[in-house]
Design a protein around this motif. Structure first.
Motif, PDB file in Angstrom:
ATOM      1  N   ASP A  36     -34.919  -2.027 -42.255  1.00 32.98           N
ATOM      2  CA  ASP A  36     -34.211  -1.281 -41.475  1.00 32.98           C
ATOM      3  C   ASP A  36     -32.768  -1.507 -42.027  1.00 32.98           C
ATOM      4  O   ASP A  36     -32.044  -0.399 -42.517  1.00 32.98           O
ATOM      5  N   SER A  39     -32.718   0.075 -45.917  1.00 33.49           N
ATOM      6  CA  SER A  39     -32.932   1.658 -45.785  1.00 33.49           C
ATOM      7  C   SER A  39     -31.682   2.098 -45.421  1.00 33.49           C
ATOM      8  O   SER A  39     -31.131   3.509 -45.826  1.00 33.49           O
ATOM      9  N   ASN A  40     -31.091   1.706 -44.680  1.00 31.13           N
ATOM     10  CA  ASN A  40     -29.679   1.859 -44.111  1.00 31.13           C
ATOM     11  C   ASN A  40     -28.510   2.025 -45.321  1.00 31.13           C
ATOM     12  O   ASN A  40     -27.651   2.690 -45.417  1.00 31.13           O
ATOM     13  N   LYS A  41     -28.575   0.933 -46.194  1.00 25.10           N
ATOM     14  CA  LYS A  41     -27.729   0.589 -47.377  1.00 25.10           C
ATOM     15  C   LYS A  41     -27.876   1.901 -48.309  1.00 25.10           C
ATOM     16  O   LYS A  41     -27.160   2.476 -48.768  1.00 25.10           O
ATOM     17  N   ALA A  43     -29.154   4.725 -47.636  1.00 23.98           N
ATOM     18  CA  ALA A  43     -28.706   5.966 -46.836  1.00 23.98           C
ATOM     19  C   ALA A  43     -27.275   6.161 -47.033  1.00 23.98           C
ATOM     20  O   ALA A  43     -26.780   7.463 -47.445  1.00 23.98           O
ATOM     21  N   GLN A  62     -31.854  10.119 -50.723  1.00 30.23           N
ATOM     22  CA  GLN A  62     -31.352   8.925 -49.840  1.00 30.23           C
ATOM     23  C   GLN A  62     -31.688   8.896 -48.431  1.00 30.23           C
ATOM     24  O   GLN A  62     -32.086   8.078 -47.569  1.00 30.23           O
ATOM     25  N   GLN A  63     -31.482  10.163 -47.913  1.00 32.30           N
ATOM     26  CA  GLN A  63     -31.774  10.413 -46.639  1.00 32.30           C
ATOM     27  C   GLN A  63     -33.221  10.294 -46.040  1.00 32.30           C
ATOM     28  O   GLN A  63     -33.686   9.761 -44.946  1.00 32.30           O
ATOM     29  N   ARG A  66     -34.272   6.784 -46.007  1.00 35.22           N
ATOM     30  CA  ARG A  66     -34.063   6.308 -44.306  1.00 35.22           C
ATOM     31  C   ARG A  66     -34.667   6.704 -43.553  1.00 35.22           C
ATOM     32  O   ARG A  66     -35.317   6.130 -42.527  1.00 35.22           O
ATOM     33  N   THR A  67     -35.208   8.041 -43.537  1.00 33.26           N
ATOM     34  CA  THR A  67     -36.060   8.713 -42.344  1.00 33.26           C
ATOM     35  C   THR A  67     -37.356   7.941 -42.530  1.00 33.26           C
ATOM     36  O   THR A  67     -37.851   7.750 -41.514  1.00 33.26           O
ATOM     37  N   THR A  70     -37.220   4.504 -41.062  1.00 31.50           N
ATOM     38  CA  THR A  70     -37.298   4.455 -39.479  1.00 31.50           C
ATOM     39  C   THR A  70     -38.313   4.888 -39.023  1.00 31.50           C
ATOM     40  O   THR A  70     -38.723   4.299 -37.956  1.00 31.50           O
TER      41      THR A  70
END
Length: 214
Positions: A36, A39-41, A43, A62-63, A66-67, A70
């Motif tokens: 988590d 992946s946030n970094k 994004a 990048q998005q 992240r998706t 998640t």
């Protein structure tokens, strides 16, 4: 492996340890936190660069990462089964023992007519050690290092205190292998070795009982 251990514990089986399953659960949660966070970094990578922020396919990639991360975590965490509490586990194991005890009692009742004849035959057989060897399973007849290698995992050799009784020495060696397998999180191997240790304990107890009767 975690779900397998959880199902086993919920059935009242003692193949796996509740503590081992709890350790594995914590490890899984830490891995989820790492995924988590990473992946946030990804994004927000470069988004603070006012002059040249990520655009187009770069930002979209990048998005998407992240998706995907998640969604993956949601699916995996939802599929994680809940471990029983210590009180629940005790109750489940007690219930399983009662069921097994009832089944064993039924089997004893069915075999009662043959028991006397079997006992007389054992007394006419060769000395007790030969009887014991004949009754051992193939895994019990193997040395401890062979038992461990059969599980697909090889423990490191360790110097154990010597015993004049080969069965006691064998049990000591297997206890050492169980400790190493548990430290390496080889829980299937722990279960196999625990089963072999239990068989040896039962065989040793039988041997001592026969010595006492003689």
């Amino acid at each position: 492996m975690y779900n397998k251990m959880c199902e086993s514990l919920k059935s009242g089986d003692s193949t796996y340890s509740l503590t081992d399953a709890q350790v594995l659960h914590v490890k899984l949660l830490k891995l989820a936190e790492s995924i988590d966070s990473l992946s946030n970094k990804i994004a927000i990578l470069g988004t603070k660069d006012v002059e040249n922020p990520p655009r187009g396919k770069t930002l979209q990639l990048q998005q998407m990462i992240r998706t995907a991360a998640t969604n993956y975590l949601k699916e995996q965490l939802i599929s994680l089964k809940t471990l029983p509490t210590e009180a629940e586990l005790k109750s489940l194991q007690d219930q399983r023992r009662q069921e097994m005890s009832a089944r064993i009692q039924q089997e004893k009742q069915l075999a009662v007519l043959e028991a006397h004849q079997a006992e007389m035959q054992r007394r006419r057989d060769s000395p007790q050690h030969r009887d014991l060897h004949r009754s051992l399973s193939p895994s019990q007849k193997k040395p401890a290092d062979q038992i461990a290698s059969d599980t697909g995992w090889g423990p490191e050799a360790a110097k154990m205190f010597e015993s004049e009784d080969p069965m006691i020495q064998q049990m000591n060696n297997i206890r050492n292998y169980i400790k190493q397998a548990r430290s390496a999180h080889k829980y299937d191997e722990v279960a196999t070795l625990e089963q072999n240790l239990q068989e040896l304990k039962e065989a040793y107890w039988k041997q001592q009982q026969e010595h006492g009767e003689s």
